[in-house]
Scaffold this motif. Structure first.
Motif, PDB file in Angstrom:
ATOM      1  N   LEU A 183      22.010  46.374 -19.137  1.00 29.43           N
ATOM      2  CA  LEU A 183      21.261  45.198 -18.688  1.00 29.43           C
ATOM      3  C   LEU A 183      20.311  45.529 -17.533  1.00 29.43           C
ATOM      4  CD1 LEU A 183      20.654  42.185 -18.750  1.00 29.43           C
ATOM      5  CD2 LEU A 183      22.614  41.814 -17.234  1.00 29.43           C
ATOM      6  N   SER A 184      20.797  46.319 -16.565  1.00 26.40           N
ATOM      7  CA  SER A 184      19.952  46.612 -15.401  1.00 26.40           C
ATOM      8  C   SER A 184      18.665  47.346 -15.775  1.00 26.40           C
ATOM      9  CB  SER A 184      20.741  47.395 -14.338  1.00 26.40           C
ATOM     10  OG  SER A 184      21.296  48.573 -14.885  1.00 26.40           O
ATOM     11  N   PRO A 185      18.722  48.428 -16.592  1.00 28.47           N
ATOM     12  CA  PRO A 185      17.452  49.053 -16.971  1.00 28.47           C
ATOM     13  C   PRO A 185      16.584  48.151 -17.840  1.00 28.47           C
ATOM     14  CG  PRO A 185      19.259  50.048 -18.198  1.00 28.47           C
ATOM     15  CD  PRO A 185      19.866  49.204 -17.118  1.00 28.47           C
ATOM     16  N   THR A 186      17.224  47.249 -18.584  1.00 30.71           N
ATOM     17  CA  THR A 186      16.451  46.319 -19.403  1.00 30.71           C
ATOM     18  C   THR A 186      15.667  45.360 -18.521  1.00 30.71           C
ATOM     19  OG1 THR A 186      18.130  46.416 -21.131  1.00 30.71           O
ATOM     20  CG2 THR A 186      16.568  44.612 -21.236  1.00 30.71           C
ATOM     21  N   LEU A 187      16.317  44.834 -17.488  1.00 32.24           N
ATOM     22  CA  LEU A 187      15.627  43.919 -16.575  1.00 32.24           C
ATOM     23  C   LEU A 187      14.501  44.627 -15.834  1.00 32.24           C
ATOM     24  CD1 LEU A 187      18.637  41.918 -15.076  1.00 32.24           C
ATOM     25  CD2 LEU A 187      16.943  41.118 -16.735  1.00 32.24           C
ATOM     26  N   ILE A 188      14.761  45.887 -15.429  1.00 32.13           N
ATOM     27  CA  ILE A 188      13.729  46.663 -14.741  1.00 32.13           C
ATOM     28  C   ILE A 188      12.559  46.924 -15.677  1.00 32.13           C
ATOM     29  CG2 ILE A 188      13.222  48.896 -13.671  1.00 32.13           C
ATOM     30  CD1 ILE A 188      16.136  48.957 -12.707  1.00 32.13           C
ATOM     31  N   GLN A 189      12.862  47.102 -16.959  1.00 31.30           N
ATOM     32  CA  GLN A 189      11.820  47.370 -17.950  1.00 31.30           C
ATOM     33  C   GLN A 189      11.106  46.093 -18.378  1.00 31.30           C
ATOM     34  OE1 GLN A 189      13.395  47.814 -21.792  1.00 31.30           O
ATOM     35  NE2 GLN A 189      11.394  47.451 -22.697  1.00 31.30           N
ATOM     36  N   ILE A 190      11.879  45.060 -18.726  1.00 35.58           N
ATOM     37  CA  ILE A 190      11.306  43.875 -19.337  1.00 35.58           C
ATOM     38  C   ILE A 190      10.482  43.051 -18.358  1.00 35.58           C
ATOM     39  CG2 ILE A 190      13.067  42.083 -18.944  1.00 35.58           C
ATOM     40  CD1 ILE A 190      11.380  42.942 -22.309  1.00 35.58           C
ATOM     41  N   GLY A 191      10.851  43.084 -17.089  1.00 28.57           N
ATOM     42  CA  GLY A 191      10.094  42.335 -16.098  1.00 28.57           C
ATOM     43  C   GLY A 191       8.635  42.792 -16.044  1.00 28.57           C
ATOM     44  N   PRO A 192       8.390  44.076 -15.710  1.00 30.41           N
ATOM     45  CA  PRO A 192       7.004  44.569 -15.701  1.00 30.41           C
ATOM     46  C   PRO A 192       6.333  44.470 -17.062  1.00 30.41           C
ATOM     47  CG  PRO A 192       8.439  46.074 -14.525  1.00 30.41           C
ATOM     48  CD  PRO A 192       9.333  45.069 -15.208  1.00 30.41           C
ATOM     49  N   TYR A 193       7.101  44.687 -18.142  1.00 29.05           N
ATOM     50  CA  TYR A 193       6.502  44.650 -19.482  1.00 29.05           C
ATOM     51  C   TYR A 193       5.954  43.263 -19.810  1.00 29.05           C
ATOM     52  CZ  TYR A 193       5.998  44.615 -24.540  1.00 29.05           C
ATOM     53  OH  TYR A 193       5.500  44.457 -25.809  1.00 29.05           O
ATOM     54  N   THR A 194       6.801  42.232 -19.683  1.00 39.67           N
ATOM     55  CA  THR A 194       6.339  40.885 -20.016  1.00 39.67           C
ATOM     56  C   THR A 194       5.299  40.398 -19.019  1.00 39.67           C
ATOM     57  OG1 THR A 194       8.255  39.967 -18.831  1.00 39.67           O
ATOM     58  CG2 THR A 194       8.446  40.204 -21.209  1.00 39.67           C
ATOM     59  N   GLY A 195       5.441  40.818 -17.754  1.00 43.77           N
ATOM     60  CA  GLY A 195       4.434  40.460 -16.758  1.00 43.77           C
ATOM     61  C   GLY A 195       3.074  41.028 -17.139  1.00 43.77           C
ATOM     62  N   CYS A 196       3.035  42.317 -17.446  1.00 40.73           N
ATOM     63  CA  CYS A 196       1.780  42.968 -17.861  1.00 40.73           C
ATOM     64  C   CYS A 196       1.261  42.378 -19.168  1.00 40.73           C
ATOM     65  CB  CYS A 196       1.993  44.470 -18.031  1.00 40.73           C
ATOM     66  SG  CYS A 196       2.221  45.382 -16.492  1.00 40.73           S
ATOM     67  N   GLN A 197       2.170  42.148 -20.100  1.00 41.19           N
ATOM     68  CA  GLN A 197       1.776  41.639 -21.421  1.00 41.19           C
ATOM     69  C   GLN A 197       1.072  40.287 -21.305  1.00 41.19           C
ATOM     70  OE1 GLN A 197       4.957  40.442 -24.066  1.00 41.19           O
ATOM     71  NE2 GLN A 197       3.885  41.257 -25.855  1.00 41.19           N
ATOM     72  N   PHE A 198       1.677  39.358 -20.571  1.00 36.55           N
ATOM     73  CA  PHE A 198       1.079  38.032 -20.438  1.00 36.55           C
ATOM     74  C   PHE A 198      -0.201  38.066 -19.596  1.00 36.55           C
ATOM     75  CE2 PHE A 198       5.168  36.219 -21.833  1.00 36.55           C
ATOM     76  CZ  PHE A 198       4.688  35.239 -22.692  1.00 36.55           C
ATOM     77  N   ALA A 199      -0.187  38.837 -18.519  1.00 35.48           N
ATOM     78  CA  ALA A 199      -1.372  38.923 -17.660  1.00 35.48           C
ATOM     79  C   ALA A 199      -2.547  39.518 -18.427  1.00 35.48           C
ATOM     80  CB  ALA A 199      -1.065  39.749 -16.419  1.00 35.48           C
ATOM     81  N   ILE A 200      -2.299  40.604 -19.160  1.00 32.50           N
ATOM     82  CA  ILE A 200      -3.366  41.245 -19.937  1.00 32.50           C
ATOM     83  C   ILE A 200      -3.827  40.338 -21.066  1.00 32.50           C
ATOM     84  CG2 ILE A 200      -3.922  43.193 -21.450  1.00 32.50           C
ATOM     85  CD1 ILE A 200      -1.922  44.868 -19.792  1.00 32.50           C
ATOM     86  N   TYR A 201      -2.875  39.708 -21.744  1.00 29.96           N
ATOM     87  CA  TYR A 201      -3.223  38.827 -22.864  1.00 29.96           C
ATOM     88  C   TYR A 201      -4.102  37.664 -22.396  1.00 29.96           C
ATOM     89  CZ  TYR A 201      -2.718  35.510 -26.706  1.00 29.96           C
ATOM     90  OH  TYR A 201      -2.968  34.611 -27.721  1.00 29.96           O
ATOM     91  N   LYS A 202      -3.685  36.991 -21.338  1.00 29.39           N
ATOM     92  CA  LYS A 202      -4.453  35.848 -20.841  1.00 29.39           C
ATOM     93  C   LYS A 202      -5.837  36.283 -20.357  1.00 29.39           C
ATOM     94  CE  LYS A 202      -1.410  32.507 -21.323  1.00 29.39           C
ATOM     95  NZ  LYS A 202      -1.663  31.327 -22.192  1.00 29.39           N
ATOM     96  N   PHE A 203      -5.911  37.446 -19.710  1.00 27.33           N
ATOM     97  CA  PHE A 203      -7.198  37.975 -19.236  1.00 27.33           C
ATOM     98  C   PHE A 203      -8.117  38.281 -20.418  1.00 27.33           C
ATOM     99  CE2 PHE A 203      -9.812  41.752 -18.323  1.00 27.33           C
ATOM    100  CZ  PHE A 203     -10.593  41.252 -17.294  1.00 27.33           C
ATOM    101  N   LEU A 204      -7.574  38.935 -21.453  1.00 28.88           N
ATOM    102  CA  LEU A 204      -8.371  39.284 -22.626  1.00 28.88           C
ATOM    103  C   LEU A 204      -8.808  38.045 -23.397  1.00 28.88           C
ATOM    104  CD1 LEU A 204      -6.402  42.399 -23.968  1.00 28.88           C
ATOM    105  CD2 LEU A 204      -8.611  42.389 -22.789  1.00 28.88           C
ATOM    106  N   ILE A 205      -7.947  37.038 -23.433  1.00 34.58           N
ATOM    107  CA  ILE A 205      -8.294  35.789 -24.115  1.00 34.58           C
ATOM    108  C   ILE A 205      -9.522  35.159 -23.464  1.00 34.58           C
ATOM    109  CG2 ILE A 205      -7.573  33.381 -24.378  1.00 34.58           C
ATOM    110  CD1 ILE A 205      -6.420  35.095 -26.529  1.00 34.58           C
ATOM    111  N   GLU A 206      -9.549  35.125 -22.143  1.00 28.75           N
ATOM    112  CA  GLU A 206     -10.697  34.564 -21.433  1.00 28.75           C
ATOM    113  C   GLU A 206     -11.966  35.366 -21.715  1.00 28.75           C
ATOM    114  OE1 GLU A 206     -10.122  34.034 -17.293  1.00 28.75           O
ATOM    115  OE2 GLU A 206      -8.524  32.554 -17.515  1.00 28.75           O
ATOM    116  N   MET A 207     -11.834  36.708 -21.681  1.00 32.00           N
ATOM    117  CA  MET A 207     -12.982  37.569 -21.962  1.00 32.00           C
ATOM    118  C   MET A 207     -13.477  37.353 -23.393  1.00 32.00           C
ATOM    119  SD  MET A 207     -13.576  39.472 -19.208  1.00 32.00           S
ATOM    120  CE  MET A 207     -14.360  40.984 -19.779  1.00 32.00           C
TER     121      MET A 207
END
Length: 311
Positions: free
Chosen positions: A180-204
């Protein structure tokens, strides 16, 4: 003032339920289509030998060879091993992730319009938080499907219930949360980057083509967001999978995430941290694109038909 607060709360609940339902639908549809990539990725991740055509002792030596080996030895259905648990994982994860992300961002921007200038940061933070919460809620399903995927023939587990009962009896209830601990360390940055990049690209994308081609928009932006985010956090995903298999098939016993990664590098070399990256990237590109596509499509259907999903 109280009236406005009630409106905001009611709208936030509606966002949570509708966006959560759309996220669950997107997760289930995507999981069904991309499960073979996930099966192959996990098999690659837990293999000790190098994944190379020149490695004579390795079971899996490449994507095509790996798929052929699984089908030949276990049948076509093996490409969907652990699918029941995987669908439960996807539905639960998608509901919590998308519902919570949209709920957080909607509430934040309505309460503090000035945050619009920090939109990417807000999207990253909301994605990180929603991803971690979704992981905690759905994690046992991840452990179960990993064990179902890794087992060969003859089978050790008969199905989801059998995995739970045997793990609970032999390893304790907390074994369902191995990794669980490595998953949380992994999934946090992953979903954060995924949503931030997706929303940014959608606007562009919308600025470039004036809002046309909604389906292509979500597919393209979702694919790029998934590929970039997955590459950045991949070693953590490998560490998670190996920790989930502790006590199973005579695997190593790790003291934690760092010990797992260090042991992997020491025994197999630095390149081992990227074992399974190729099928994982394929899966990330397709799954992220399809997940956002099905999510947006379901949301559009709910909006146009005035369907209301209640929690």
């Amino acid at each position: 003032m109280k009236f406005m607060e009630d409106v905001v709360k009611k709208r936030t609940r509606t966002v949570l339920s509708e966006r959560g339902f759309a996220g669950a639908v997107g997760g289930c549809a995507t999981r069904f289509l991309c499960q073979p990539f996930d099966v192959l990725k996990i098999r690659f991740q837990v293999q000790i030998e190098p994944i190379s055509k020149s490695s004579g002792s390795a079971v899996y030596r490449g994507i095509i060879q790996g798929l052929q080996h699984i089908v030949k030895g276990e049948g076509w259905t093996a490409l969907w091993k652990g699918h029941v648990a995987a669908q439960a994982l996807s539905a639960t994860f998608g509901f919590v992730q998308f519902g919570l992300f949209e709920g957080i961002t909607t509430y934040a921007f309505e309460k503090s319009p000035s945050l619009k200038s920090l939109q990417s940061g807000v999207n990253f933070s909301a994605g990180l938080g929603s991803g971690c919460m979704a992981t905690i809620v759905s994690f046992p399903f991840d452990t179960i499907r990993t064990r179902l995927i890794v087992q060969g023939e003859p089978k050790i587990y008969k199905g989801v219930i059998d995995v739970i009962s045997k793990m609970w009896a032999k390893e304790g209830a907390l074994s369902l949360y191995h990794g669980l601990s490595p998953t949380l360390i992994q999934i946090g940055p992953y979903t954060g980057c995924q949503f931030a990049i997706y929303k940014f690209l959608i606007e562009m994308y919308e600025e470039a083509i004036d809002g046309k081609g909604a389906g292509l928009k979500s597919l393209t932006c979702g694919a790029v967001a998934g590929a970039v985010a997955k590459t950045l956090v991949y070693p953590l995903d490998l560490g998670k999978k190996r920790m989930q298999l502790q006590g199973f098939c005579n695997r190593h016993q790790y003291k934690g995430l760092l010990d797992c990664l260090a042991t992997t590098v020491r025994n197999e070399g630095l390149a081992a941290l990227l074992k399974g990256l190729s099928p994982s990237l394929l899966k990330a590109v397709f799954s992220s694109a399809l997940q956002f596509y099905f999510y947006e499509t379901t949301l559009e259907f709910l909006t146009r038909s005035n369907v209301r999903v209640k929690c």
